[in-house]
Design a protein around this motif. Structure first.
Motif, short mmCIF file in Angstrom:
data_model
loop_
_atom_site.label_atom_id
_atom_site.label_comp_id
_atom_site.label_asym_id
_atom_site.label_seq_id
_atom_site.Cartn_x
_atom_site.Cartn_y
_atom_site.Cartn_z
N PHE A 55 37.20 28.71 -43.01
CA PHE A 55 38.56 28.83 -43.50
C PHE A 55 38.80 30.22 -44.09
CE2 PHE A 55 37.68 28.52 -48.02
CZ PHE A 55 36.52 27.78 -48.07
N GLU A 56 40.07 30.48 -44.40
CA GLU A 56 40.47 31.77 -44.95
C GLU A 56 41.14 31.56 -46.30
OE1 GLU A 56 43.39 35.51 -43.84
OE2 GLU A 56 43.01 33.97 -42.34
N ALA A 57 40.87 32.46 -47.24
CA ALA A 57 41.49 32.40 -48.56
C ALA A 57 41.72 33.82 -49.07
CB ALA A 57 40.60 31.64 -49.53
N GLU A 58 42.97 34.14 -49.32
CA GLU A 58 43.36 35.42 -49.91
C GLU A 58 42.78 36.62 -49.17
OE1 GLU A 58 42.90 35.47 -54.17
OE2 GLU A 58 43.48 33.38 -54.32
N GLY A 59 42.83 36.59 -47.85
CA GLY A 59 42.35 37.71 -47.05
C GLY A 59 40.87 37.72 -46.75
N TRP A 60 40.14 36.73 -47.24
CA TRP A 60 38.70 36.61 -46.97
C TRP A 60 38.47 35.42 -46.05
CZ3 TRP A 60 35.23 40.21 -48.36
CH2 TRP A 60 35.64 41.14 -49.32
N ILE A 61 37.53 35.56 -45.14
CA ILE A 61 37.21 34.50 -44.18
C ILE A 61 35.78 34.04 -44.44
CG2 ILE A 61 36.85 33.98 -41.74
CD1 ILE A 61 39.16 36.68 -42.25
N LYS A 62 35.61 32.74 -44.64
CA LYS A 62 34.28 32.16 -44.87
C LYS A 62 33.67 31.79 -43.52
CE LYS A 62 32.05 28.14 -46.91
NZ LYS A 62 31.72 27.49 -45.64
N LEU A 63 32.50 32.34 -43.26
CA LEU A 63 31.80 32.01 -42.02
C LEU A 63 31.12 30.66 -42.13
CD1 LEU A 63 30.14 35.43 -41.13
CD2 LEU A 63 32.30 34.50 -40.30
N ARG A 64 30.99 30.00 -41.01
CA ARG A 64 30.24 28.74 -40.99
C ARG A 64 28.78 29.03 -41.29
NH1 ARG A 64 33.13 26.94 -35.65
NH2 ARG A 64 34.89 25.88 -36.60
N ALA A 65 28.11 28.05 -41.80
CA ALA A 65 26.69 28.20 -42.10
C ALA A 65 25.86 27.78 -40.88
CB ALA A 65 26.32 27.34 -43.30
N ARG A 66 24.67 28.35 -40.79
CA ARG A 66 23.71 27.93 -39.77
C ARG A 66 23.12 26.61 -40.22
NH1 ARG A 66 18.23 28.38 -38.61
NH2 ARG A 66 17.81 29.47 -40.54
N LYS A 67 22.95 25.70 -39.29
CA LYS A 67 22.39 24.38 -39.59
C LYS A 67 20.88 24.39 -39.34
CE LYS A 67 26.46 22.60 -40.29
NZ LYS A 67 26.90 22.25 -41.61
N SER A 68 20.19 23.63 -40.14
CA SER A 68 18.75 23.50 -39.99
C SER A 68 18.44 22.88 -38.63
CB SER A 68 18.18 22.62 -41.10
OG SER A 68 16.85 22.30 -40.82
#
Length: 90
Positions: A55-68
């Protein structure tokens, strides 16, 4: 303002050591970094975001995490940056 905004952001350049992105936590990128990543993967920016971002918040984009890879469920356990390979290097 957030503390990191007072500093003008948190400059970071991946050294491919795998030490910081093997831990639990979120990886956030800004618009410029998303454009560079999309170019690196030969993707349109919107396609990159759809594939790799949560998702995106205030101009920053959170990348998905790598799964085990050891998890038996499809959800897995978040173990770090989505671009971190199983050997701990990007």
């Amino acid at each position: 303002k957030q503390w990191w905004e007072e500093l003008g952001g948190l400059p970071f350049e991946c050294t491919q050591c795998g030490k910081c992105c093997q831990t639990k936590g979120d990886v956030w990128v800004n618009e410029t970094e998303v454009t560079a990543l999309a170019d690196h993967f030969s993707l349109q920016k919107s396609d990159f975001i759809q594939e790799y971002a949560d998702f995106e918040a205030e101009g920053w984009i959170k990348l998905r995490a790598r799964k085990s890879e050891e998890s038996s469920s499809s959800d897995g356990i978040n173990v770090g940056c989505i671009f971190l390979s199983a050997d701990g290097k990007t």
